[in-house]
Design a protein around this motif. Structure first.
Motif, PDB file in Angstrom:
ATOM      1  N   UNK A  46      -3.948  -8.782   6.005  1.00  0.00           N
ATOM      2  CA  UNK A  46      -3.315  -7.535   5.601  1.00  0.00           C
ATOM      3  C   UNK A  46      -3.373  -7.407   4.084  1.00  0.00           C
ATOM      4  N   UNK A  47      -3.947  -6.299   3.588  1.00  0.00           N
ATOM      5  CA  UNK A  47      -3.961  -6.061   2.139  1.00  0.00           C
ATOM      6  C   UNK A  47      -2.567  -5.645   1.675  1.00  0.00           C
ATOM      7  N   UNK A  48      -2.158  -6.149   0.519  1.00  0.00           N
ATOM      8  CA  UNK A  48      -0.872  -5.757  -0.052  1.00  0.00           C
ATOM      9  C   UNK A  48      -0.950  -4.318  -0.551  1.00  0.00           C
ATOM     10  N   UNK A  49       0.176  -3.608  -0.417  1.00  0.00           N
ATOM     11  CA  UNK A  49       0.199  -2.220  -0.882  1.00  0.00           C
ATOM     12  C   UNK A  49       1.629  -1.760  -1.089  1.00  0.00           C
ATOM     13  N   UNK A  50       1.757  -0.702  -1.849  1.00  0.00           N
ATOM     14  CA  UNK A  50       2.997   0.063  -1.967  1.00  0.00           C
ATOM     15  C   UNK A  50       2.617   1.522  -1.915  1.00  0.00           C
ATOM     16  N   UNK A  51       3.294   2.256  -1.057  1.00  0.00           N
ATOM     17  CA  UNK A  51       2.951   3.664  -0.830  1.00  0.00           C
ATOM     18  C   UNK A  51       4.206   4.514  -0.953  1.00  0.00           C
ATOM     19  N   UNK A  52       4.111   5.585  -1.720  1.00  0.00           N
ATOM     20  CA  UNK A  52       5.210   6.543  -1.812  1.00  0.00           C
ATOM     21  C   UNK A  52       4.650   7.942  -2.013  1.00  0.00           C
ATOM     22  N   UNK A  53       5.159   8.927  -1.283  1.00  0.00           N
ATOM     23  CA  UNK A  53       4.628  10.286  -1.454  1.00  0.00           C
ATOM     24  C   UNK A  53       4.926  10.875  -2.830  1.00  0.00           C
ATOM     25  N   UNK A  75      -9.015   0.349  -6.419  1.00  0.00           N
ATOM     26  CA  UNK A  75      -7.999  -0.702  -6.400  1.00  0.00           C
ATOM     27  C   UNK A  75      -7.677  -1.133  -4.979  1.00  0.00           C
ATOM     28  N   UNK A  76      -7.973  -0.262  -4.009  1.00  0.00           N
ATOM     29  CA  UNK A  76      -7.699  -0.558  -2.607  1.00  0.00           C
ATOM     30  C   UNK A  76      -8.989  -0.716  -1.808  1.00  0.00           C
ATOM     31  N   UNK A 118       6.967   2.623   1.157  1.00  0.00           N
ATOM     32  CA  UNK A 118       6.504   1.676   2.174  1.00  0.00           C
ATOM     33  C   UNK A 118       5.727   0.556   1.479  1.00  0.00           C
ATOM     34  N   UNK A 119       6.027  -0.673   1.849  1.00  0.00           N
ATOM     35  CA  UNK A 119       5.314  -1.816   1.262  1.00  0.00           C
ATOM     36  C   UNK A 119       4.847  -2.762   2.359  1.00  0.00           C
ATOM     37  N   UNK A 120       3.783  -3.484   2.068  1.00  0.00           N
ATOM     38  CA  UNK A 120       3.263  -4.459   3.033  1.00  0.00           C
ATOM     39  C   UNK A 120       4.244  -5.606   3.242  1.00  0.00           C
ATOM     40  N   UNK A 121       5.122  -5.855   2.249  1.00  0.00           N
ATOM     41  CA  UNK A 121       6.065  -6.947   2.381  1.00  0.00           C
ATOM     42  C   UNK A 121       7.090  -6.757   3.473  1.00  0.00           C
ATOM     43  N   UNK A 129       4.679  13.430   4.047  1.00  0.00           N
ATOM     44  CA  UNK A 129       5.492  12.473   4.806  1.00  0.00           C
ATOM     45  C   UNK A 129       5.325  11.064   4.247  1.00  0.00           C
ATOM     46  N   UNK A 130       6.301  10.203   4.467  1.00  0.00           N
ATOM     47  CA  UNK A 130       6.095   8.796   4.106  1.00  0.00           C
ATOM     48  C   UNK A 130       5.075   8.168   5.039  1.00  0.00           C
ATOM     49  N   UNK A 131       4.436   7.102   4.574  1.00  0.00           N
ATOM     50  CA  UNK A 131       3.419   6.444   5.383  1.00  0.00           C
ATOM     51  C   UNK A 131       4.030   5.844   6.647  1.00  0.00           C
ATOM     52  N   UNK A 132       3.236   5.804   7.700  1.00  0.00           N
ATOM     53  CA  UNK A 132       3.628   5.201   8.969  1.00  0.00           C
ATOM     54  C   UNK A 132       3.047   3.788   9.038  1.00  0.00           C
ATOM     55  N   UNK A 133       3.907   2.789   9.191  1.00  0.00           N
ATOM     56  CA  UNK A 133       3.468   1.396   9.152  1.00  0.00           C
ATOM     57  C   UNK A 133       3.338   0.742  10.520  1.00  0.00           C
ATOM     58  N   UNK A 134       3.613   1.462  11.586  1.00  0.00           N
ATOM     59  CA  UNK A 134       3.686   0.812  12.897  1.00  0.00           C
ATOM     60  C   UNK A 134       2.337   0.628  13.571  1.00  0.00           C
ATOM     61  N   UNK A 135       1.279   1.234  13.012  1.00  0.00           N
ATOM     62  CA  UNK A 135      -0.056   1.087  13.588  1.00  0.00           C
ATOM     63  C   UNK A 135      -0.890   0.113  12.746  1.00  0.00           C
ATOM     64  N   UNK A 136      -1.991  -0.300  13.306  1.00  0.00           N
ATOM     65  CA  UNK A 136      -2.923  -1.200  12.633  1.00  0.00           C
ATOM     66  C   UNK A 136      -3.424  -0.561  11.340  1.00  0.00           C
ATOM     67  N   UNK A 137      -3.245  -1.238  10.202  1.00  0.00           N
ATOM     68  CA  UNK A 137      -3.713  -0.700   8.916  1.00  0.00           C
ATOM     69  C   UNK A 137      -4.035  -1.844   7.953  1.00  0.00           C
ATOM     70  N   UNK A 138      -5.017  -2.666   8.276  1.00  0.00           N
ATOM     71  CA  UNK A 138      -5.263  -3.895   7.506  1.00  0.00           C
ATOM     72  C   UNK A 138      -5.649  -3.673   6.049  1.00  0.00           C
ATOM     73  N   UNK A 139      -6.235  -2.533   5.729  1.00  0.00           N
ATOM     74  CA  UNK A 139      -6.809  -2.356   4.394  1.00  0.00           C
ATOM     75  C   UNK A 139      -5.880  -1.631   3.432  1.00  0.00           C
ATOM     76  N   UNK A 140      -4.621  -1.455   3.843  1.00  0.00           N
ATOM     77  CA  UNK A 140      -3.654  -0.838   2.958  1.00  0.00           C
ATOM     78  C   UNK A 140      -3.356   0.594   3.333  1.00  0.00           C
ATOM     79  N   UNK A 141      -2.757   1.309   2.403  1.00  0.00           N
ATOM     80  CA  UNK A 141      -2.250   2.638   2.711  1.00  0.00           C
ATOM     81  C   UNK A 141      -2.383   3.551   1.504  1.00  0.00           C
ATOM     82  N   UNK A 142      -2.770   4.797   1.759  1.00  0.00           N
ATOM     83  CA  UNK A 142      -2.691   5.810   0.718  1.00  0.00           C
ATOM     84  C   UNK A 142      -1.228   6.220   0.532  1.00  0.00           C
ATOM     85  N   UNK A 143      -0.963   6.960  -0.543  1.00  0.00           N
ATOM     86  CA  UNK A 143       0.396   7.450  -0.776  1.00  0.00           C
ATOM     87  C   UNK A 143       0.599   8.871  -0.247  1.00  0.00           C
TER      88      UNK A 143
END
Length: 928
Positions: free
Chosen positions: A659-666, A463-464, A530-533, A883-897
């Motif tokens: 930037x790919x849309x995503x929602x990440x939660x541990x 999906x990602x 954490x969300x891309x929005x 830990x919750x995802x860190x959004x401050x670095x380059x991550x164009x393809x989304x995020x794991x949870x």
């Protein structure tokens, strides 16, 4: 081409290094980098011209120094030529099938001698393991000879011809084809820089039946993604030939249900070892040290260029064939792929596009080389999000490999111990290669973490953009074809790995967490989502500099000014020679990273620093061997960003991707964990002597909010009877809510167990119950480390029950946005050991912050327990896991949870008092 040995090295096996220009230890290190093609620069030997020589042969000879040899196929009119060559002092190998020919390694002067032999019809340059592969057939039917009988590593053209031959003779079981081309190093002979084919070989029964092939389980092997790591190709191609020849009955037995896929991903790095290739058209062969190389013609490392979730370094070229908008708009590779990626990684784009075409691709193994540590072979899980059941499937593969490896490869290691020690220049007391096989994570085995790997990308959710594949990599020591006994061990080693991979793909592996009928609650919080929005991309600027620094016999330094507001900086060191030592110092003068080519067995140094301190950073460069000069290309890629909301670099500006849309939660972890909890309402579990099962009913892993806990959700109605047996808290939110903290205290006093992870550990300072009271907040620290791990462990601790000594990584940083930053970016909430002991607690493990500093006398505690063995419950803590995802670095393809390791998940299972059970084809094979 290789140096012609003296007569003494032909006849005296014990003095094979006596006339070498390098020591035995240095020779062993050099071949790890060059893959065996050691040649020194020199001047052309002269202009060869003869009707008996091909144009390529003349080119190679003309550029070979007098004391170096050219691998030569000597075609003969008749067998009388054998005696004539030997009488001329030429050492040869001979064949009469399919034609009369000899193989020799000839210096330029010897070439002239051979040309004068009447029976010689033609001389041809040949590069590869089989000295006669250029003939119109294969002597004795052998395509890729045993390593002991080979004259070199397998060459690229030899591999292409050999695979096509095998495919033609076994067309019902093997298909071979090209999926794309590499960018291409420069071929000085052909005067072009065209790339070479990236090959795929597929082996299964009825390989041409498309419907049947589509339905089969696939197991892929990646053979030498790093061009200077030859063991993957050496073992993989011989395994294919042996399988087709009936030498692998266990594998043949599964080929009705399993299809094996073999990928040869890096022809550029492979071919650079051939004498006609240079990196660019401007390079001179006479001034060039021909060698295989890690990367291709476009990048220094082909295994850092895939579109991984989470943090991506700005110095990478992520190979996403769906293009800038991350949408598959057209067949094949989309037109909107960023131009720089098309230029630097056409092979990576082709690979990503192709592997997405497979249905039911379940496993992938990536075969590498490394240096010579105590352990001969490491198997390791790649960075990615794996639930506990998937981890059991991967770890069962390695568990199956280990006894086979220990038996078959261990015997060879013992038998050839003297050869290994001589090759490395080690003495009898050395512990090198004394452990045949061990397995863990990349950090736990090799000591580092990364992003952008092919295996990491393939492991990610479809999906990602990933493939949902269970991936694992293997590392063997690098060896030289001049010592075929050691190449043979590597071939045997990867034969075991490939055999077990194929058989394992047909197995049904399942896992279950046995809860003994107990119930676990985990405390949720929307603040960890954490969300891309929420991202803000305003003001992103990417700046790159490239400087060549010449290092002489001393030490050279260069400085980099880092401006305020810099988001991150990536440093890359590409030395001309292979003896570089380097360090990186921050503006305060502290050393934050080091690189040593001899120690690290790597062609290039790569450092990444997140949120760097503004000011002057210093790179110190030194030649380890004191050579006359070493030119180092220092690349600095800086990202600056400003904006509102969550500030992050704009991937469109830096890499050319949306930037790919995503929602990440541990908390996704607990949903996955609940899926394999037994739910039986019974079973023994591990009793803690306090009548577990107070909650009654079926075993459950269920969410509760901070407000729910404060309102009494951990208890039955208004009673003192617990509704749960365990509660897990992974965050500190609610720590200032007296009702919430009081509820946790009451839960402990009522005999419930609390497990605190990550910033949830901070709650110790707020809690006041029969077990813990007055824990000082000063004894709790959040530190940022390179990778969250237990650097030291107390193996007898109950939290570590069922784990192995090698395991130490707790969670993997890059897939959830944390960079592999030597200055420290991965958070852990740790405790002072004295305060823990005062509270009656015990330490399971520790983690110190700076990997380049000595281990402190009193490192902070990163995992442990507080228990009293009485009526009250227990408190366990793991300083980093979810830990919750860190959004401050380059991550164009989304995020794991989440990326919790098998080690961390096992520790949590122990803390909950649960058992893990693993089943293969319905039979239990172990509990953990």
């Amino acid at each position: 081409m290789e140096k012609k040995p003296s007569e003494s090295t032909h006849t005296d096996e014990q003095s094979r290094f006596a006339n070498s220009p390098v020591s035995r230890r240095e020779f062993g290190r050099l071949v790890a980098i060059t893959g065996g093609a050691i040649a020194l620069p020199g001047t052309a030997a002269g202009q060869l011209s003869s009707p008996k020589t091909t144009d390529l042969y003349e080119f190679v000879v003309d550029h070979t120094p007098d004391d170096y040899a050219v691998s030569t196929l000597v075609r003969l009119d008749d067998e009388s030529g054998f005696a004539e060559l030997e009488s001329a002092g030429i050492e040869i190998r001979t064949t009469t099938d399919p034609e009369t020919a000899a193989y020799a390694e000839l210096t330029p002067s010897e070439v002239k001698t051979v040309l004068d032999v009447d029976a010689v019809a033609a001389l041809q340059f040949t590069h590869g393991a089989n000295p006669f592969w250029r003939l119109d057939g294969y002597p004795d039917g052998v395509v890729f000879p045993d390593a002991i009988e080979s004259v070199d590593h397998i060459g690229y053209e030899e591999a292409v011809a050999g695979l096509q031959h095998l495919g033609g003779h076994h067309s019902d079981r093997m298909d071979v084809y090209s999926i794309g081309e590499s960018p291409g190093f420069y071929d000085q002979f052909l005067d072009d820089g065209d790339g070479d084919d990236v090959l795929v070989a597929e082996v299964t029964n009825d390989v041409g039946d498309e419907d049947s092939f589509r339905e089969k389980t696939k197991a892929m092997s990646v053979l030498s993604i790093h061009g200077n790591e030859r063991a993957g190709v050496e073992g993989g191609l011989r395994f294919i030939e042996g399988l087709l020849a009936g030498e692998q009955p266990e594998v043949e037995a599964v080929l009705d249900d399993v299809a094996l896929v073999f990928l040869l991903p890096n022809p550029d790095g492979w071919r650079l070892g051939e004498p006609q290739f240079t990196r660019t058209a401007d390079d001179s062969i006479e001034d060039y040290l021909g060698e295989n190389t890690r990367g291709n013609a476009g990048v220094g490392d082909t295994n850092r260029q895939y579109p991984s979730l989470g943090w991506i370094s700005q110095s990478n070229y992520p190979s996403e064939p769906d293009g800038a908008n991350l949408v598959d708009d057209e067949p094949g590779i989309d037109d909107d792929v960023p131009p720089a990626v098309k230029e630097h990684m056409p092979d990576g784009l082709a690979i990503a596009e192709h592997v997405r075409s497979y249905d039911n691709l379940e496993y992938c193994a990536d075969l590498h080389n490394m240096g010579w540590p105590e352990t001969y072979c490491y198997g390791f899980v790649i960075n990615g999000e794996y639930d506990l059941e998937h981890l059991h499937e991967i770890y069962e593969l390695n568990r199956q490999i280990k006894p086979q490896f220990d038996d078959e490869v261990g015997a060879l290691l013992d038998e050839r111990r003297d050869t290994i020690l001589e090759f490395l220049g080690e003495d009898e007391g050395s512990d090198v290669a004394t452990v045949p096989f061990e397995y863990g994570t990349l950090l736990s085995t090799l000591g580092y973490s990364t992003t952008g790997s092919l295996m990491g990308w393939m492991s990610q959710s479809s999906e990602m953009g990933g493939l949902d594949v269970k991936t694992v990599a293997y590392e063997l020591p690098a060896v030289n074809p001049a010592v075929p006994e050691l190449v043979d061990i590597n071939v045997a080693a990867y034969t075991v790995v490939l055999r077990e991979l194929a058989v394992h793909a047909a197995r049904d592996v399942e896992a279950e967490v046995e809860t003994g009928g107990t119930r676990t609650a985990y405390v949720t919080s929307d603040a960890l989502t954490r969300t891309s929005g929420s991202l803000s991309f305003a003001g992103t600027e990417s700046v790159s500099t490239r400087d060549e620094i010449t290092v002489t016999r001393g030490t050279e330094t260069t400085t980099v000014d880092i401006a305020p507001g810099t988001n991150s900086v990536s440093f890359t060191l590409d030395p001309e020679t292979d003896h570089l030592k380097a360090s990186l110092r921050d503006p305060d003068g502290a050393t934050v990273a080091r690189f040593n080519q001899l120690r690290d067995q790597s062609e290039r140094g790569e450092w990444f620093v997140s949120d760097p301190t503004p000011g002057e950073w210093t790179i110190e460069l030194q030649n380890l061997k004191g050579t006359a000069h070493n030119t180092v290309l220092v690349s600095v890629d800086t990202v600056l960003s400003e904006g509102s909301g969550v500030e992050a670099p704009d991937p469109r500006e830096v890499l050319g991707y949306e930037q790919r849309s995503y929602e990440s939660t541990p908390f996704d972890f607990f949903e996955d964990y609940a899926d394999i909890a037994d739910g039986s309402g019974g079973g023994s579990g591990r009793s803690n002597g306090r009548g577990r099962g107070n909650g009654g009913g079926n075993a459950t892993v269920a969410p509760v909010s901070v407000d729910d806990v404060a309102d009494g959700a951990l208890f039955r109605g208004n009673s003192h009877r617990r509704a749960y047996d365990n509660v897990v808290v992974v965050h500190a939110h609610g720590g200032d809510d007296d009702a919430y903290v009081d509820a946790l205290d009451r839960f402990v006093d009522a005999g419930g167990d609390v497990v605190l992870t990550d910033t949830g550990v901070e709650l110790l300072a707020a809690m006041d119950n029969d077990l813990v009271s007055g824990f000082s907040s000063d004894a709790i620290t959040e530190q940022e480390v390179y990778v969250a791990q237990l650097t030291d462990k107390n193996l007898g601790h109950p939290l570590l029950e069922g784990t192995r000594d090698i395991q130490r990584e707790l969670w993997k940083p890059s897939p959830i946005g944390y960079p592999a930053d030597f200055t420290g970016a991965s958070p852990m909430t740790v405790l002072d050991e004295g305060a823990l002991e005062d509270a009656g607690g015990t330490a399971a493990g520790y983690c110190h912050q700076n990997v380049f500093a000595p281990v402190p006398d009193d490192p902070p505690v990163a995992a442990g327990s507080i228990t009293d063995g009485r009526k009250s419950g227990d408190i366990h803590f793991i300083s980093g896991m979810l830990p919750p995802a860190n959004q401050t670095e380059l991550h164009p393809f989304g995020m794991e949870s989440y990326t919790a390791s098998f080690f961390a998940q096992s520790m949590l299972t122990n803390a909950l008092g649960y058992d893990q059970h693993r089943y293969v084809d319905g039979d239990e094979v172990g509990s953990f």
